[in-house]
Design an enzyme around this catalytic site. Structure first.
Site, PDB file in Angstrom:
ATOM      1  N   GLY A   1     -10.525  -3.870   1.559  1.00 15.81           N
ATOM      2  CA  GLY A   1      -9.757  -3.890   2.796  1.00 15.81           C
ATOM      3  C   GLY A   1      -9.982  -2.623   3.605  1.00 15.81           C
ATOM      4  O   GLY A   1     -11.008  -1.948   3.484  1.00 15.81           O
ATOM      5  N   ASP A   2      -8.989  -2.290   4.414  1.00 10.56           N
ATOM      6  CA  ASP A   2      -9.105  -1.105   5.281  1.00 10.56           C
ATOM      7  C   ASP A   2      -8.888   0.211   4.547  1.00 10.56           C
ATOM      8  O   ASP A   2      -9.388   1.267   4.962  1.00 10.56           O
ATOM      9  CB  ASP A   2      -8.066  -1.195   6.415  1.00 10.56           C
ATOM     10  CG  ASP A   2      -6.631  -1.258   5.853  1.00 10.56           C
ATOM     11  OD1 ASP A   2      -6.376  -2.134   4.993  1.00 10.56           O
ATOM     12  OD2 ASP A   2      -5.808  -0.427   6.245  1.00 10.56           O
TER      13      ASP A   2
ATOM     14  N   THR B   1      -1.269   0.488   6.971  1.00 17.59           N
ATOM     15  CA  THR B   1      -0.952  -0.507   5.942  1.00 17.59           C
ATOM     16  C   THR B   1      -0.848  -1.867   6.620  1.00 17.59           C
ATOM     17  O   THR B   1      -0.533  -1.948   7.812  1.00 17.59           O
ATOM     18  CB  THR B   1       0.375  -0.167   5.225  1.00 17.59           C
ATOM     19  OG1 THR B   1       0.787  -1.307   4.449  1.00 17.59           O
ATOM     20  CG2 THR B   1       1.496   0.188   6.189  1.00 17.59           C
ATOM     21  N   GLY B   2      -1.114  -2.923   5.866  1.00 15.90           N
ATOM     22  CA  GLY B   2      -1.041  -4.259   6.452  1.00 15.90           C
ATOM     23  C   GLY B   2      -2.247  -5.079   6.019  1.00 15.90           C
ATOM     24  O   GLY B   2      -2.956  -4.709   5.076  1.00 15.90           O
TER      25      GLY B   2
ATOM     26  N   ARG C   1     -13.313  -7.719  -3.183  1.00 10.33           N
ATOM     27  CA  ARG C   1     -12.789  -7.611  -1.813  1.00 10.33           C
ATOM     28  C   ARG C   1     -12.409  -6.143  -1.504  1.00 10.33           C
ATOM     29  O   ARG C   1     -11.774  -5.464  -2.285  1.00 10.33           O
ATOM     30  CB  ARG C   1     -11.565  -8.505  -1.667  1.00 10.33           C
ATOM     31  CG  ARG C   1     -10.883  -8.467  -0.295  1.00 10.33           C
ATOM     32  CD  ARG C   1      -9.740  -7.483  -0.270  1.00 10.33           C
ATOM     33  NE  ARG C   1      -9.001  -7.537   0.991  1.00 10.33           N
ATOM     34  CZ  ARG C   1      -8.046  -6.670   1.322  1.00 10.33           C
ATOM     35  NH1 ARG C   1      -7.718  -5.696   0.482  1.00 10.33           N
ATOM     36  NH2 ARG C   1      -7.425  -6.777   2.461  1.00 10.33           N
TER      37      ARG C   1
ATOM     38  N   GLY D   1      -5.617  -5.892   5.681  1.00 11.83           N
ATOM     39  CA  GLY D   1      -6.764  -5.010   5.889  1.00 11.83           C
ATOM     40  C   GLY D   1      -7.859  -5.596   6.752  1.00 11.83           C
ATOM     41  O   GLY D   1      -8.473  -4.894   7.569  1.00 11.83           O
TER      42      GLY D   1
ATOM     43  N   THR E   1       0.864  -1.174   0.000  1.00 11.90           N
ATOM     44  CA  THR E   1       0.000   0.000   0.000  1.00 11.90           C
ATOM     45  C   THR E   1       0.905   1.229   0.000  1.00 11.90           C
ATOM     46  O   THR E   1       2.083   1.104   0.308  1.00 11.90           O
ATOM     47  CB  THR E   1      -0.892  -0.015   1.271  1.00 11.90           C
ATOM     48  OG1 THR E   1      -1.890  -1.000   1.115  1.00 11.90           O
ATOM     49  CG2 THR E   1      -1.576   1.288   1.547  1.00 11.90           C
TER      50      THR E   1
HETATM   51  N1  ASP Z   1      -4.129  -2.655   3.835  1.00 12.77           N
HETATM   52  C1  ASP Z   1      -4.102  -3.077   2.456  1.00 12.77           C
HETATM   53  C2  ASP Z   1      -5.304  -3.945   2.196  1.00 12.77           C
HETATM   54  O1  ASP Z   1      -5.629  -4.778   3.020  1.00 12.77           O
HETATM   55  C3  ASP Z   1      -2.865  -3.806   2.091  1.00 12.77           C
HETATM   56  C4  ASP Z   1      -1.567  -3.212   2.617  1.00 12.77           C
HETATM   57  O2  ASP Z   1      -1.569  -2.229   3.299  1.00 12.77           O
HETATM   58  O3  ASP Z   1      -0.511  -3.755   2.345  1.00 12.77           O
HETATM   59  O4  ASP Z   1      -5.872  -3.840   1.146  1.00 12.77           O
END
Ligand code: ASP
Length: 294
Positions: free
Chosen positions: A194-195, A214-215, A192, A217, A164
């Site tokens: 995410g966050d 980030t991470g 899908r 989600g 991200t």
């Molecule tokens: N947070 C993002 C998601 O889940 C992915 C990421 O931050 O690496 O879509």
């Protein structure tokens, strides 16, 4: 002597998905150049909101990160993108989810914020809005997308790693802003979300703090995300402690994550519990710092 220099601060991230042992020199060089360019804008009096949008749009366009040009296809074989942006002083916010065929989701997110009464547009409706307002479309989706730095083509197809980009800024008027954009997790199902496009999960800005996460989600959403950090901070918890609590909860739920934040006093906090997080920070009294793993 009183220090009359106006305050400003900037932090960028290129995702909490880097793998230990891989080389991210070209990413760090890009973050360095971009952070210095953004610092000039902030020093010249540009708004935090503009700088966040400009920074995230450049991160999307570079193809170096899992966002915009560097995004992977979903299991149905095409790229769907998410982004959101928030302006602290007005609490205005905008986002797009599962949008396909556009170059800069963050610019469209700002358009949603400023040109509609809504906070989030998704899918076909988001694309219709973007087309109607002339946002740049990807002319050849078969050739536009590239494999970002530090990722293999195989991983992009079937692993559940992720990436991200995000930016937070404090401008000289004291305004905070945050923005985040992603290609999501690799191997994600069609549709899908995410966050990242969710205000309060992946992105938050108010008068006290601006945050970009980030991470994984799904875990960030279930851990309370950016808003849980902002609420704890507002209630007197130090920013690093508030952020660490959210990240610990993500870990407890089985995910990994990172976040960057700037407080109204220009304090910069950047933490993660994955292998690393590509990141850069600079402020009126802190020199540029760019790193991935340490
Ligand atoms: N947070 C993002 C998601 O889940 C992915 C990421 O931050 O690496 O879509």
């Amino acid at each position: 002597m009183t220090n009359t220099r106006k305050r400003y601060a900037l932090a960028l991230h290129g995702g909490a998905g880097p793998v230990a042992g891989r080389n991210y020199d070209s990413v760090e060089a890009h973050l360095k150049t971009l952070a210095l360019e953004c610092e000039v804008l902030l020093a010249d009096g540009r708004s935090a909101l503009d700088v966040v949008e400009i920074a995230v749009a450049e991160l999307e366009a570079s193809g170096l990160y899992v966002a915009g040009r560097g995004s992977a296809r979903n299991t149905a074989g095409y790229v769907e993108l998410d982004a959101s942006i928030m302006d602290g002083p007005t609490r205005k916010a905008g986002g797009v989810a599962v949008i396909k065929g556009f170059v800069s989701p963050i610019r469209i997110a700002r358009g949603v914020m400023e040109k509609t009464p809504h906070v989030l547009l998704a899918g076909a409706g988001a694309a219709e809005f973007a087309r109607g307002h002339g946002y740049e479309e990807v002319s050849d989706p078969n050739n536009y997308y590239v494999v970002p730095v530090g990722v293999t083509a195989n991983e992009m197809r079937d692993s559940h790693t992720h990436g991200t980009v995000g930016a937070v800024a404090l401008d000289q008027s004291g305004a905070l802003a945050a923005g985040t954009s992603t290609g999501g997790t690799f191997g994600k199902l069609e549709g899908r979300v995410g966050d990242t496009p969710l205000i309060g999960a992946g992105t938050w800005a108010d008068d006290d703090v601006a945050i970009s996460c980030t991470g994984t989600g799904e875990h960030i959403i279930r851990a309370g995300g950016a808003l849980s950090i902002a609420c704890a901070f507002k209630n007197g918890v130090p920013l690093a402690k508030a952020m660490q609590s959210m990240l610990d909860e993500v870990k407890r739920l089985g995910g990994d994550a990172g976040a960057i934040a700037i407080s109204r006093n220009a304090g910069i906090t950047m933490l993660y519990n994955s292998d690393g997080m590509k990141r850069a920070s600079v402020s009126m009294d802190q020199p540029l710092h760019v790193t991935t793993f340490d």
